[in-house]
Write a protein that holds these residues in place. Structure first.
Motif, PDB file in Angstrom:
ATOM      1  N   UNK A  21       0.782  -1.291   0.282  1.00  0.00           N
ATOM      2  CA  UNK A  21      -0.225   0.158  -0.321  1.00  0.00           C
ATOM      3  C   UNK A  21       1.202   1.081   0.294  1.00  0.00           C
ATOM      4  N   UNK A  22       2.167   1.308   0.008  1.00  0.00           N
ATOM      5  CA  UNK A  22       2.533   2.611  -0.209  1.00  0.00           C
ATOM      6  C   UNK A  22       4.095   2.025  -1.020  1.00  0.00           C
ATOM      7  N   UNK A  23       3.230   1.709  -2.217  1.00  0.00           N
ATOM      8  CA  UNK A  23       3.662   1.771  -3.468  1.00  0.00           C
ATOM      9  C   UNK A  23       3.423   2.782  -3.941  1.00  0.00           C
ATOM     10  N   UNK A  24       4.185   3.380  -4.760  1.00  0.00           N
ATOM     11  CA  UNK A  24       3.591   4.515  -5.316  1.00  0.00           C
ATOM     12  C   UNK A  24       2.546   4.849  -6.585  1.00  0.00           C
ATOM     13  N   UNK A  25       1.090   4.753  -7.128  1.00  0.00           N
ATOM     14  CA  UNK A  25       0.660   4.285  -8.631  1.00  0.00           C
ATOM     15  C   UNK A  25       0.349   3.435  -8.339  1.00  0.00           C
ATOM     16  N   UNK A  26       0.163   2.537  -7.462  1.00  0.00           N
ATOM     17  CA  UNK A  26      -0.165   1.061  -7.012  1.00  0.00           C
ATOM     18  C   UNK A  26      -1.644   1.097  -6.449  1.00  0.00           C
ATOM     19  N   UNK A  27      -2.405   0.127  -6.539  1.00  0.00           N
ATOM     20  CA  UNK A  27      -3.336  -0.297  -5.545  1.00  0.00           C
ATOM     21  C   UNK A  27      -2.471  -1.257  -4.837  1.00  0.00           C
ATOM     22  N   UNK A  28      -3.378  -1.858  -3.842  1.00  0.00           N
ATOM     23  CA  UNK A  28      -2.544  -2.786  -3.386  1.00  0.00           C
ATOM     24  C   UNK A  28      -3.841  -3.152  -2.891  1.00  0.00           C
ATOM     25  N   UNK A  29      -4.219  -5.013  -2.722  1.00  0.00           N
ATOM     26  CA  UNK A  29      -4.879  -5.783  -1.424  1.00  0.00           C
ATOM     27  C   UNK A  29      -4.864  -7.399  -1.717  1.00  0.00           C
ATOM     28  N   UNK A  30      -5.284  -7.397  -0.712  1.00  0.00           N
ATOM     29  CA  UNK A  30      -5.500  -8.994   0.237  1.00  0.00           C
ATOM     30  C   UNK A  30      -6.606  -9.972  -0.405  1.00  0.00           C
ATOM     31  N   UNK A  31      -6.550 -10.950  -1.743  1.00  0.00           N
ATOM     32  CA  UNK A  31      -8.021 -11.174  -1.688  1.00  0.00           C
ATOM     33  C   UNK A  31      -9.423 -10.705  -2.111  1.00  0.00           C
ATOM     34  N   UNK A  32      -8.922  -9.610  -2.150  1.00  0.00           N
ATOM     35  CA  UNK A  32      -9.812  -8.386  -2.999  1.00  0.00           C
ATOM     36  C   UNK A  32     -11.240  -9.208  -3.579  1.00  0.00           C
ATOM     37  N   UNK A  33     -10.920 -10.444  -4.206  1.00  0.00           N
ATOM     38  CA  UNK A  33     -12.489 -10.829  -4.632  1.00  0.00           C
ATOM     39  C   UNK A  33     -12.314 -11.945  -4.489  1.00  0.00           C
ATOM     40  N   UNK A  34     -12.592 -12.272  -3.092  1.00  0.00           N
ATOM     41  CA  UNK A  34     -13.107 -13.345  -2.451  1.00  0.00           C
ATOM     42  C   UNK A  34     -14.573 -13.834  -2.252  1.00  0.00           C
ATOM     43  N   UNK A  35     -15.116 -14.931  -2.608  1.00  0.00           N
ATOM     44  CA  UNK A  35     -16.282 -14.885  -2.572  1.00  0.00           C
ATOM     45  C   UNK A  35     -16.919 -14.672  -3.995  1.00  0.00           C
ATOM     46  N   UNK A  36     -16.138 -14.093  -4.999  1.00  0.00           N
ATOM     47  CA  UNK A  36     -16.660 -13.692  -6.344  1.00  0.00           C
ATOM     48  C   UNK A  36     -16.305 -15.061  -6.972  1.00  0.00           C
ATOM     49  N   UNK A  37     -17.204 -15.285  -8.577  1.00  0.00           N
ATOM     50  CA  UNK A  37     -17.821 -15.880  -9.232  1.00  0.00           C
ATOM     51  C   UNK A  37     -17.590 -15.836 -10.088  1.00  0.00           C
ATOM     52  N   UNK A  38     -18.552 -14.690 -11.140  1.00  0.00           N
ATOM     53  CA  UNK A  38     -17.795 -13.455 -12.444  1.00  0.00           C
ATOM     54  C   UNK A  38     -17.121 -12.899 -11.744  1.00  0.00           C
ATOM     55  N   UNK A  39     -16.107 -12.605 -12.831  1.00  0.00           N
ATOM     56  CA  UNK A  39     -14.838 -11.704 -12.904  1.00  0.00           C
ATOM     57  C   UNK A  39     -13.727 -12.207 -11.303  1.00  0.00           C
TER      58      UNK A  39
END
Length: 203
Positions: A21-39
């Motif tokens: 999260x401290x890297x410039x010009x990039x978003x960061x996430x951990x398991x941001x698509x959990x429980x997703x099926x489509x996409x």
């Protein structure tokens, strides 16, 4: 550019994502698509995704994202420590190691402690082999070892060509996030009772 962190899990992926999260010009996430099926694998540009489930979608990642605009991190830890950590988390409602044992290995019988550990070891080795196979002909990747997290993280930044606040990153990397919360529950009376009946609870 998209950066995907490939790992067995139980190897500092949450801490890694927080440091990113401290890297410039990039978003960061951990398991941001959990429980997703489509996409499930539709990640935005200029994003760093840390998710141990990505190792089960390697063929799809190869198909969806060209190497020119994609970078991979192979986040590793001592395999035996990973396996034991997964065995200690066997009771989780969602436990990938337990589902590997019952679903992939097709074992119906409740395992004893040693059999569960052997299943965890096999899962860890299988994931490691699959990631190694996926990366073997690529140049756009780097290994980050949990045992040398700070040193290797900055090597990753240099290899990926990203910039960030290294002091904040260093502070984050020295903080353990998402430790094994199940260890403190194993000696409770409720655990002992459940261990008699449910495959989730080992004795």
């Amino acid at each position: 550019m998209r950066i995907f962190v490939l790992t067995t899990g139980r190897s500092g992926s949450t801490t890694f994502a927080e440091a990113c999260t401290h890297i410039e010009s990039m978003t960061s996430g951990h398991e941001t698509h959990e429980r997703m099926v489509k996409g499930r694998l539709d990640y935005p540009d200029n994003h760093i995704e840390s998710d141990n489930r990505l190792v089960w979608f390697l063929g799809s990642l190869d198909k969806m994202y060209d190497d020119e605009n994609t970078f991979y991190v192979h986040l590793t830890r001592d395999p035996e420590k990973i396996a034991r950590s997964y065995r200690d988390r066997w009771q989780g409602v969602i436990c990938i190691a337990r589902h590997f044992y019952h679903g992939i290995l097709m074992c119906r019988k409740k395992p004893d402690m040693e059999t569960a550990l052997d299943a965890c070891r096999l899962m860890v080795d299988t994931v490691q082999d699959n990631v190694d196979f996926f990366l073997r002909h690529r140049q756009n990747w780097v290994t980050v070892r949990m045992e040398a997290l700070e040193e290797d993280f900055f090597k990753f930044m240099d290899a990926a060509g990203v910039q960030g606040d290294r002091d904040k990153i260093r502070d984050t990397l020295r903080t353990v996030i998402n430790g094994n919360k199940y260890l403190r529950k194993k000696k409770t009376l409720l655990y002992k009772v459940r261990s008699l009946y449910s495959s989730r609870f080992l004795r």
